[in-house]
Design an enzyme around this catalytic site. Structure first.
Site, short mmCIF file in Angstrom:
data_model
loop_
_atom_site.label_atom_id
_atom_site.label_comp_id
_atom_site.label_asym_id
_atom_site.label_seq_id
_atom_site.Cartn_x
_atom_site.Cartn_y
_atom_site.Cartn_z
N GLN A 107 87.65 -7.19 7.18
CA GLN A 107 86.27 -6.89 6.77
C GLN A 107 86.03 -5.38 6.65
O GLN A 107 85.06 -4.95 6.05
CB GLN A 107 85.27 -7.50 7.76
N CYS A 157 78.16 -14.89 8.22
CA CYS A 157 79.25 -13.92 8.08
C CYS A 157 78.69 -12.62 7.52
O CYS A 157 77.96 -12.64 6.53
CB CYS A 157 80.32 -14.48 7.15
N LEU A 158 79.07 -11.52 8.12
CA LEU A 158 78.59 -10.23 7.66
C LEU A 158 79.05 -9.92 6.24
O LEU A 158 78.42 -9.14 5.53
CB LEU A 158 79.07 -9.12 8.60
N HIS A 192 86.38 -18.31 13.61
CA HIS A 192 85.85 -17.68 12.39
C HIS A 192 86.58 -16.37 12.11
O HIS A 192 86.97 -16.09 10.97
CB HIS A 192 84.34 -17.46 12.58
N GLU A 193 86.77 -15.56 13.16
CA GLU A 193 87.40 -14.25 12.96
C GLU A 193 88.89 -14.38 12.64
O GLU A 193 89.40 -13.66 11.78
CB GLU A 193 87.21 -13.36 14.20
N HIS A 210 89.53 -14.97 9.10
CA HIS A 210 89.50 -13.78 8.24
C HIS A 210 90.90 -13.18 8.09
O HIS A 210 91.22 -12.59 7.05
CB HIS A 210 88.57 -12.71 8.83
N GLY A 263 81.14 -10.60 16.31
CA GLY A 263 82.57 -10.55 16.05
C GLY A 263 82.84 -9.85 14.74
O GLY A 263 81.94 -9.69 13.91
ZN LIG Z 1 82.95 -13.49 8.90
#
Ligand SMILES: [Zn+2]
Length: 182
Positions: free
Chosen positions: A50, A95-96, A132-133, A136, A45
């Site tokens: 991001q 998380c990236l 989670h997304e 963001h 995702g």
């Molecule tokens: Zn994340």
């Protein structure tokens, strides 16, 4: 579209609230998100902030993931809103934008999401990734949701090691190991 760089914490753009996406920008941003997700390989995702785009667009794709119990395919969610949520479960997330840490996070186990393209139902791993997304989009990172920064946050070793120790497959942006190892 080329894959783009993912912003890393503490970039201030990760803490801002994104604005509703217009149709033309949503299409452009979604294409970049999907291309970036594909290029990363281990990614399940990604959210527009991001990439430094403060618009409400996220993508989620858990197809084939061993932990997925629902799978709505390759999801592009424009202006998503969680309109119903049931259950609660603690699970590991990565998380990236915070690549060195994983954490235990409490999330709803089943959700209903309205978005520009309709309404979806999701549960389990996929629902966790969607939550989670969407976080963001509101400038919320998974570390903001842990009960204890001492007990619930873990330093990630190398991806390969965490895969071997059974810690792979966390939800969030990162599935915890590169695609090449599976
Ligand atoms: Zn994340």
């Amino acid at each position: 579209m080329p894959a783009r760089d993912v912003l890393l914490y503490p970039d201030p753009r990760l803490k801002q609230v994104a604005t509703p996406a217009q149709p033309d920008e949503a299409e452009r941003i979604a294409a970049d998100l999907l291309d970036t997700m594909d290029a990363l390989g281990h990614c399940v995702g990604l959210a527009a902030p991001q990439l430094g785009e403060l618009a409400r667009v996220v993508v989620v794709d858990v197809r084939g993931h061993r932990k997925a119990i629902t799978d709505n395919g390759r999801l592009v969610l424009v202006n998503p809103k969680i309109v119903a949520a049931d259950g609660a479960e603690i699970g590991r997330e990565g998380c990236l934008s915070i690549p060195d840490l994983t954490a235990n996070v409490r999330r709803a186990t089943a959700i209903t999401v309205q978005h520009a393209g309709g309404t979806i139902e999701s549960a389990g791993f996929e629902a966790r990734c969607i939550q989670h997304e969407i976080d963001h989009l509101d400038g919320i990172l998974f570390l903001d949701r842990v009960a204890s920064l001492v007990d619930d946050v873990f330093r990630r070793k190398r991806y390969a090691e965490s895969a071997e120790s059974g810690e792979s497959g966390e939800a969030g942006d990162s599935a915890g190991k590169p695609a090449s190892s599976s």
